[in-house]
Motif scaffolding. Structure first.
Motif, PDB file in Angstrom:
ATOM      1  N   LYS A  51       0.119  49.738 -20.526  1.00 43.88           N
ATOM      2  CA  LYS A  51      -0.246  51.111 -20.877  1.00 43.88           C
ATOM      3  C   LYS A  51      -1.692  51.243 -21.342  1.00 43.88           C
ATOM      4  O   LYS A  51      -2.245  52.337 -21.336  1.00 43.88           O
ATOM      5  N   LEU A  52      -2.304  50.139 -21.764  1.00 38.78           N
ATOM      6  CA  LEU A  52      -3.622  50.204 -22.397  1.00 38.78           C
ATOM      7  C   LEU A  52      -4.754  49.725 -21.483  1.00 38.78           C
ATOM      8  O   LEU A  52      -4.581  48.780 -20.710  1.00 38.78           O
ATOM      9  N   SER A  70      -7.427  52.570 -25.103  1.00 39.01           N
ATOM     10  CA  SER A  70      -6.815  53.869 -24.826  1.00 39.01           C
ATOM     11  C   SER A  70      -5.554  53.682 -24.003  1.00 39.01           C
ATOM     12  O   SER A  70      -5.526  52.860 -23.088  1.00 39.01           O
ATOM     13  N   GLY A  71      -4.546  54.477 -24.306  1.00 41.36           N
ATOM     14  CA  GLY A  71      -3.289  54.442 -23.564  1.00 41.36           C
ATOM     15  C   GLY A  71      -3.360  55.298 -22.319  1.00 41.36           C
ATOM     16  O   GLY A  71      -2.618  56.267 -22.172  1.00 41.36           O
ATOM     17  N   LEU A  72      -4.267  54.962 -21.418  1.00 36.70           N
ATOM     18  CA  LEU A  72      -4.520  55.774 -20.229  1.00 36.70           C
ATOM     19  C   LEU A  72      -3.935  55.197 -18.951  1.00 36.70           C
ATOM     20  O   LEU A  72      -3.892  55.882 -17.927  1.00 36.70           O
ATOM     21  N   LYS A  96      -6.103  47.604 -34.675  1.00 36.96           N
ATOM     22  CA  LYS A  96      -5.645  46.744 -33.578  1.00 36.96           C
ATOM     23  C   LYS A  96      -4.533  47.428 -32.796  1.00 36.96           C
ATOM     24  O   LYS A  96      -3.598  47.973 -33.365  1.00 36.96           O
ATOM     25  N   LEU A  97      -4.692  47.403 -31.470  1.00 37.73           N
ATOM     26  CA  LEU A  97      -3.675  47.901 -30.544  1.00 37.73           C
ATOM     27  C   LEU A  97      -3.353  46.749 -29.604  1.00 37.73           C
ATOM     28  O   LEU A  97      -4.247  46.247 -28.932  1.00 37.73           O
ATOM     29  N   GLY A  98      -2.112  46.343 -29.583  1.00 34.67           N
ATOM     30  CA  GLY A  98      -1.748  45.216 -28.732  1.00 34.67           C
ATOM     31  C   GLY A  98      -2.524  43.965 -29.073  1.00 34.67           C
ATOM     32  O   GLY A  98      -2.827  43.167 -28.195  1.00 34.67           O
ATOM     33  N   GLY A  99      -2.874  43.790 -30.355  1.00 31.27           N
ATOM     34  CA  GLY A  99      -3.589  42.603 -30.805  1.00 31.27           C
ATOM     35  C   GLY A  99      -5.092  42.621 -30.557  1.00 31.27           C
ATOM     36  O   GLY A  99      -5.782  41.657 -30.860  1.00 31.27           O
ATOM     37  N   VAL A 100      -5.625  43.713 -30.014  1.00 33.49           N
ATOM     38  CA  VAL A 100      -7.053  43.815 -29.715  1.00 33.49           C
ATOM     39  C   VAL A 100      -7.641  44.971 -30.533  1.00 33.49           C
ATOM     40  O   VAL A 100      -7.059  46.055 -30.585  1.00 33.49           O
ATOM     41  N   GLU A 101      -8.803  44.739 -31.146  1.00 35.87           N
ATOM     42  CA  GLU A 101      -9.414  45.763 -31.999  1.00 35.87           C
ATOM     43  C   GLU A 101      -9.972  46.928 -31.191  1.00 35.87           C
ATOM     44  O   GLU A 101     -10.657  46.743 -30.192  1.00 35.87           O
TER      45      GLU A 101
END
Length: 191
Positions: A51-52, A70-72, A96-101
């Motif tokens: 999703k990211l 972004s969840g694009l 952090k989103l999915g372990g990534v800043e």
């Protein structure tokens, strides 16, 4: 005890105003948010999420471009993301989103018709702040204060595109010196 309370009140009165131009009585509105013109110079799929996207966004900052997630991926092909001119919310603080800043948020309008970037006018320079007539003030510079006051959560319900696709806050257009920001998705909430 009364002496300590008076001493504490005196210290608070003598303390400098918080950075970002805000005092404690300043009402939370869109002026708290630091929205800037950005250019996505690179984008790649997140290695652990379908999703990211991981985007590199030039915001004209001396420190160089920012990394923004972004969840694009379920809405836009990566080719439509690379090279896009966008409006980025810059003062939420790193997360952090999915372990990534991620160091910001790309603003998009979304409806049943789809999802589209909030885009600045072509002549707006990278890094220019997006402003709103009738909402003066400098953006809050402390991300912790943005979180504490729930500035994003307070403003988000009032962000939407109008029937012409102009991005607005309470009906007031997102504006740069070169004109209004727009989105291909009309009459839709912005987040």
């Amino acid at each position: 005890a009364a002496e300590k309370a008076a001493e504490k009140a005196a210290k608070k009165a003598a303390a400098p105003a918080p950075a970002g131009g805000g005092d404690e009585a300043r009402a939370v509105d869109v002026s708290w948010l630091d929205m800037r013109v950005g250019h996505i110079t690179a984008a790649e799929a997140h290695p652990e999420s379908d999703k990211l996207y991981i985007e590199t966004i030039d915001l004209g900052e001396p420190a160089g471009p920012r990394q923004v997630l972004s969840g694009l991926a379920q809405y836009l092909p990566i080719e439509a993301v690379r090279g896009a001119r966008v409006v980025v919310l810059c003062n939420l603080g790193a997360k952090k989103l999915g372990g990534v800043e991620s160091q910001g948020m790309v603003l998009c309008a979304k409806s049943e018709a789809g999802l589209g970037f909030v885009t600045p006018p072509d002549a707006a320079p990278v890094g220019e702040r997006v402003c709103f007539e009738g909402f003066p003030g400098e953006p809050e510079s402390n991300p912790k204060r943005i979180q504490k006051k729930k500035a994003w959560e307070t403003c988000m319900p009032d962000l939407a595109t109008d029937a012409e696709g102009v991005a607005c806050y309470r009906g007031v257009p997102f504006a740069t010196a070169a004109g209004k920001c727009t989105a291909a998705i009309k009459s839709a909430p912005i987040s």
